[in-house]
Enzyme design. Structure first.
Site, short mmCIF file in Angstrom:
data_model
loop_
_atom_site.label_atom_id
_atom_site.label_comp_id
_atom_site.label_asym_id
_atom_site.label_seq_id
_atom_site.Cartn_x
_atom_site.Cartn_y
_atom_site.Cartn_z
N SER A 240 -19.10 30.51 69.09
CA SER A 240 -19.00 31.36 70.27
C SER A 240 -20.09 32.44 70.23
O SER A 240 -21.27 32.11 70.20
CB SER A 240 -17.59 31.94 70.35
OG SER A 240 -17.31 32.41 71.64
N ASP A 458 -14.55 23.85 77.69
CA ASP A 458 -14.53 25.18 77.06
C ASP A 458 -14.40 26.26 78.13
O ASP A 458 -15.24 26.36 79.03
CB ASP A 458 -15.80 25.40 76.25
CG ASP A 458 -15.70 26.55 75.28
OD1 ASP A 458 -15.22 27.64 75.68
OD2 ASP A 458 -16.08 26.38 74.11
N HIS A 488 -11.65 26.08 73.29
CA HIS A 488 -12.84 26.84 72.92
C HIS A 488 -13.36 26.35 71.58
O HIS A 488 -12.78 26.63 70.54
CB HIS A 488 -12.49 28.32 72.85
CG HIS A 488 -13.66 29.24 72.67
ND1 HIS A 488 -14.88 29.02 73.26
CD2 HIS A 488 -13.80 30.39 71.96
CE1 HIS A 488 -15.72 29.99 72.94
NE2 HIS A 488 -15.09 30.83 72.14
#
Length: 519
Positions: A240, A458, A488
């Site tokens: 991320s 996502d 995610h």
């Protein structure tokens, strides 16, 4: 006010970490023998660094003094083979011989033979604690642990590394009553006053550190970490926000790139507004997929949820705790389960209860997201996230600019658009220090291939970001892997194809074909 983090929020909420991994192409520099750490650390900065300023030996040759880890916050001491240490880094990288601060590290040595080197992990945020997260992630990377020392850290301004706390628990709870989608001049004034007060609290708590917690500062910390750990190249797994950090590192030190995996890739070409639009699009896409999984029409289901939020804006719901479920808290509660497909049934139950007049389940989800414990104490991940991102991001949308964009945000997502549109103006409003860039620079010509993983479902970092990162990194550097999944992140989320591709890259230096798709 709580921005949707660019990290695996499911883990922060104490849920099973379902999606934190990635895969990277081979290093193209001699296969698996690279990065063994046989050479001593250099007494100067990486030759790839833009600055020629030599680092003092007191930094590059510092002993780390590994010791048993202690409990931190609500996390118990990991025990076992985990050891902790503190790395000295310059407070101000323009003055490497000046004042230093401590960065907290955690490590578990490789469990097998034929060691490759250290594998650094950043779990995202910004603001996520690697020291507290890494031990819980070990089982997901057990194959990698055989040949790598697993290493993570609390970046500067986070957790045990001079973590910033901008307001106390009472102040945090009071701020939850502020409407994050203001409808009247009085609500707008309260919204922006709360933002300004938060910034003042951060300035008071952090002092000089507030101007030195950027992603660039942390990328430079990483290269010093690499040297002190004894590695010739950096092997890294960024998730991320950790993908943005990895891209910035590759730009600063392309010649030091070993095997880099970037999973759940942040779009480096998006500015503050662009990122918010991406998230509105990603969360709406995930919500549509969730609604389809329950047999609902996404358009009608979205309209029903948006109607619930509109009613809550006027009349918050009662809960079993005695607290009220506001529109803002309900939006946060809806967000959390969208990070992980196994959590979707919780969303179904929470929405049903709220439609029936009980906000308890949605409030419980919001509390998990906001790191609120049963005692009423809050975590500080969102504080660190804000001080880092507001130092990074130069863009400061005005009230007038924001209002002009709200209709567009609403078209992108009737549920999340308005919240994220207002966030662009409030998040860094009246911030005490200026932002550094419109978008991060990640071009890394000459770097070894870097594996980028995009997940089509996502919500927080839409999969289009992986292609943008590949384009920005440069030709033959960014290698894209797509997973047609939900949640995610991709590695460790149930795709044998993704996991095998990542493991082959990190363990054998095998680069997949750019554009590979895992069903």
């Amino acid at each position: 006010m709580m921005r949707f983090p660019r990290w695996t929020a499911a883990l922060a909420a104490g849920l099973l970490l379902a999606g934190c991994g990635g895969s990277s192409g081979g290093d193209g520099k001699g296969g698996e023998g690279k990065g063994t750490g046989s050479a001593p650390p250099s007494a100067s900065g990486s030759p790839a660094a833009p600055s020629a300023t030599a680092l003092p030996a007191s930094l590059t040759s510092q002993p780390l003094g590994w010791h048993r880890c202690e409990a931190s916050g609500n996390t118990s001491a990991p025990g076992g083979t985990w050891r902790c240490a503190t790395l000295k880094v310059p407070l101000d990288w323009s003055d490497p011989a000046g004042r230093t601060i401590g960065v907290s590290l955690i490590r578990s040595r490789a469990t097998g033979g034929d060691r490759i080197g250290s594998l650094l992990f950043n779990f995202g945020g910004p603001g996520g604690s690697g020291v507290s997260t890494m031990p819980y992630y070990t089982s997901a990377v057990s194959a990698l642990h055989k040949r790598y020392d697993l290493v993570s850290w609390d970046p500067r301004g986070v957790g045990a590394s001079s973590g910033v706390r901008c307001r106390d628990d009472r102040g945090i709870q009071a701020a939850e009553a502020v409407d994050a989608t203001p409808d009247t001049p009085a609500e707008e004034e309260a919204y922006f006053q709360d933002a300004a007060d938060f910034g003042k609290g951060c300035q008071k708590a952090a002092g000089p550190l507030l101007a030195h917690v950027s992603t660039t500062d942390t990328a430079r910390d990483m290269d010093l970490m690499r040297q002190v750990l004894g590695d010739d190249e950096l092997h890294y797994f960024g998730i991320s926000y950790g993908t943005e950090l990895g891209g910035v590192y590759a730009h600063l030190f392309p010649g030091r790139v070993g095997r880099l995996v970037l999973d759940a890739v942040v779009d480096p070409a998006a500015d503050t507004v662009g990122h918010a639009e991406n998230q509105a699009r990603g969360f709406q896409r995930a919500l549509d997929d969730y609604l389809k999984s329950t047999g609902q029409d996404p358009v009608r289901g979205t309209r029903k949820i948006a109607g619930l939020l509109k009613r809550l804006d006027a009349t918050p719901l009662p809960t079993s705790s005695g607290r009220k479920l506001t529109q803002t808290l309900a939006t946060t509660g809806i967000i959390l389960p969208l990070y992980s497909e196994p959590s979707w049934p919780r969303l179904t139950g929470a929405l049903k209860s709220a439609q029936e007049g009980d906000g308890s389940e949605l409030l419980a989800l919001a509390d998990e997201y906001n790191e609120r414990g049963a005692s009423g104490r809050y975590g500080t991940m969102s504080h660190s996230q804000r001080v880092i991102s507001c130092l990074d991001e130069k863009q400061r949308p005005t009230l007038a600019e924001t209002k002009r964009r709200l209709a567009r945000f609403g078209r992108i997502s009737p549920v999340f658009g308005e919240y994220l549109g207002w966030d662009t103006a409030g998040w860094c409003h009246d911030w005490p220090v200026p932002g550094q860039y419109d978008t991060p620079e990640v071009a890394a010509p000459g770097a070894a291939p870097i594996l980028l993983i995009g997940n089509t479902g996502d919500p927080a970092t839409p999969y289009e970001g992986a292609r943008e990162m590949a384009d920005e990194l440069g030709r033959r550097v960014g290698v894209e892997l797509t997973w047609k999944g939900e949640g995610h992140g991709a590695y460790g989320s149930g795709s044998a194809c993704v996991d095998a591709t990542v493991d082959a890259y990190l363990l054998n230096g095998t680069t997949p074909k750019d554009g590979k798709v895992c069903p």
